[in-house]
Enzyme design. Structure first.
Site, mmCIF file in Angstrom:
data_model
loop_
_atom_site.group_PDB
_atom_site.id
_atom_site.type_symbol
_atom_site.label_atom_id
_atom_site.label_comp_id
_atom_site.label_asym_id
_atom_site.label_seq_id
_atom_site.Cartn_x
_atom_site.Cartn_y
_atom_site.Cartn_z
ATOM 1 N N TYR A 55 0.928 -1.455 0.112
ATOM 2 C CA TYR A 55 0.031 0.319 -0.032
ATOM 3 C C TYR A 55 1.268 1.089 -0.129
ATOM 4 C CZ TYR A 55 -3.855 -2.925 1.475
ATOM 5 O OH TYR A 55 -4.944 -3.889 1.065
ATOM 6 N N SER A 213 -13.043 -4.942 1.860
ATOM 7 C CA SER A 213 -14.374 -4.180 0.694
ATOM 8 C C SER A 213 -15.388 -4.736 0.908
ATOM 9 C CB SER A 213 -13.613 -3.749 -1.166
ATOM 10 O OG SER A 213 -14.598 -2.914 -1.852
ATOM 11 N N PRO A 214 -16.436 -4.531 2.228
ATOM 12 C CA PRO A 214 -17.769 -4.160 2.644
ATOM 13 C C PRO A 214 -18.362 -3.224 1.747
ATOM 14 C CG PRO A 214 -16.403 -2.757 3.978
ATOM 15 C CD PRO A 214 -15.102 -4.063 3.604
ATOM 16 N N LEU A 215 -17.800 -2.242 1.227
ATOM 17 C CA LEU A 215 -18.898 -0.800 0.728
ATOM 18 C C LEU A 215 -18.086 -1.837 -0.924
ATOM 19 C CD1 LEU A 215 -18.231 2.109 2.750
ATOM 20 C CD2 LEU A 215 -19.798 0.369 2.854
ATOM 21 N N GLY A 217 -16.069 -1.536 -3.032
ATOM 22 C CA GLY A 217 -15.367 0.304 -3.580
ATOM 23 C C GLY A 217 -15.588 1.098 -3.810
ATOM 24 N N GLY A 218 -16.410 1.363 -2.666
ATOM 25 C CA GLY A 218 -17.431 2.828 -2.502
ATOM 26 C C GLY A 218 -18.929 2.850 -3.890
ATOM 27 N N LEU A 220 -21.006 0.861 -2.264
ATOM 28 C CA LEU A 220 -22.368 0.930 -1.537
ATOM 29 C C LEU A 220 -21.951 2.088 -0.084
ATOM 30 C CD1 LEU A 220 -21.984 -2.875 -1.231
ATOM 31 C CD2 LEU A 220 -24.668 -1.628 -2.455
ATOM 32 N N GLY A 222 -23.085 4.973 -0.877
ATOM 33 C CA GLY A 222 -24.380 6.296 -1.533
ATOM 34 C C GLY A 222 -23.957 7.359 -2.366
#
Length: 350
Positions: A55, A213-215, A217-218, A220, A222
């Protein structure tokens, strides 16, 4: 926050893991601001931090080390990963031995991570991706030696398919080696493929699961709604295949994200809380990794640990994205050699 066991390690961790991927040039370049975000997460009850050597070319580890150097290291379960290319080299391709899962690289790179993190030990050292060049026996043997030396407390894998997860368990048992005690896979409402095999396998072997990445990668967060100008994000620049709306899989993600946002509104939740709580609801999951770039993003995610979704809401999610379905292959995080190399699928060519 109610803590959970990290597989069979005996370590207890918060139900959310703070991911440090976005600290450094990939996201927030200011070290002081990144440190402020890390300290806020710790003050909110998070005791689990995950990063990786690759990273921002090691800078994320440096930032995490700086944030924990003021006496907070002992209270944190610290995880990092190895595997990725760690130098550009004179021609831009990098030294072939400065990456991978070989013993040679593992024993060298752990020292680099320890130095960047300003610590004497790593609680969880993870193989960032599988590879064919080094055998699982070589990788597990090197990690077992590091564990016996006290440089790492436990080790795990990341984005390993189910069959390699099983093979690694068998190799460890047959060779008398330490075993992977955790797996870090991609998992979200839009990326559900691991429900069919990997998550049951992890439960069978008592592994902790730390989804990244539970979202999605963005997707989810909004931000992605029909009729809205999404614009271009840093992630979209790095991995355009995950965001290009001309691709059918990404269009399906937009449709699902819009429907999920409407469901969240009906349930009186933010879409962020709905998405993270969904991942937390699976019995195999220990702690999803949240990866905020800003303090605002962190604050919107912290409360998700306290959200419990009803069966009705979970059923509605299953209607929008069926169990075991991943809408875009670009979100899988790992392409097996059998798919990446066409010659592995052809008996002969004309």
């Amino acid at each position: 926050m109610e803590h959970r066991s990290l597989g069979r390690t005996g370590m207890m961790v918060s139900p959310l893991c703070l991911g440090a991927m976005m600290f450094g040039p990939w996201g927030e370049p200011d070290h002081a601001e990144s440190t402020r975000i890390i300290h806020r997460a710790l003050d909110a009850g998070i005791n689990f931090i995950d990063t990786a050597d690759v990273y921002s070319a090691g800078e994320s580890e440096v930032i995490v080390g700086e944030a924990l150097a003021g006496g907070r290291r002992d209270d944190v379960v610290l995880a990092t990963k190895f595997h990725g290319q760690m130098d550009a080299g004179p021609d831009g391709s990098g030294d072939v031995n400065h990456k991978g899962n070989s013993r040679r690289w593992i024993v060298r790179e752990v020292e680099n991570s320890l130095r960047r993190l300003q610590t004497d030990w790593i609680d969880l050292y993870q193989v960032h991706r599988p590879e064919t060049e080094a055998s699982l026996e070589e990788t597990l043997s090197a990690l077992t030696d590091l564990q016996r030396q006290g440089k790492i407390r436990a080790f795990g894998s990341s984005t390993f398919p189910a069959h390699l997860t099983v093979e690694a368990q068998w190799v460890a048992e047959r060779r008398g080696l330490g075993r992977f005690v955790t797996e870090q896979p991609p998992y979200s409402i839009l990326v559900r493929g691991i429900e069919a095999d990997l998550l049951p396998v992890a439960e069978q072997f008592g592994m902790g699961v730390i989804p990244w990445s539970p979202l999605a990668g963005g997707w989810l967060s909004g931000r992605f709604r029909k009729g809205q100008d999404i614009g271009e994000t840093n992630r979209a620049k790095r991995v355009p295949a995950r965001y290009d709306l001309s691709l059918p899989g990404n269009q399906a993600k937009l449709d699902a994200a819009d429907a999920l946002a409407q469901l969240a509104d009906e349930a009186g939740l933010s879409l962020v809380h709905l998405a993270v709580a969904f991942v937390l609801a699976h019995p195999a999951v220990t702690a999803p990794i949240i990866g905020p770039r800003t303090m605002e993003q962190l604050e919107t995610q912290l409360g998700a640990a306290d959200v419990v979704l009803t069966s009705d809401v979970l059923d509605r999610i299953d209607e929008i994205v069926p169990p075991g379905v991943t809408l875009s292959r670009a979100d899988l995080g790992y392409v097996p050699p059998a798919l990446a190399d066409p010659f592995l699928r052809r008996r002969r060519t004309a």
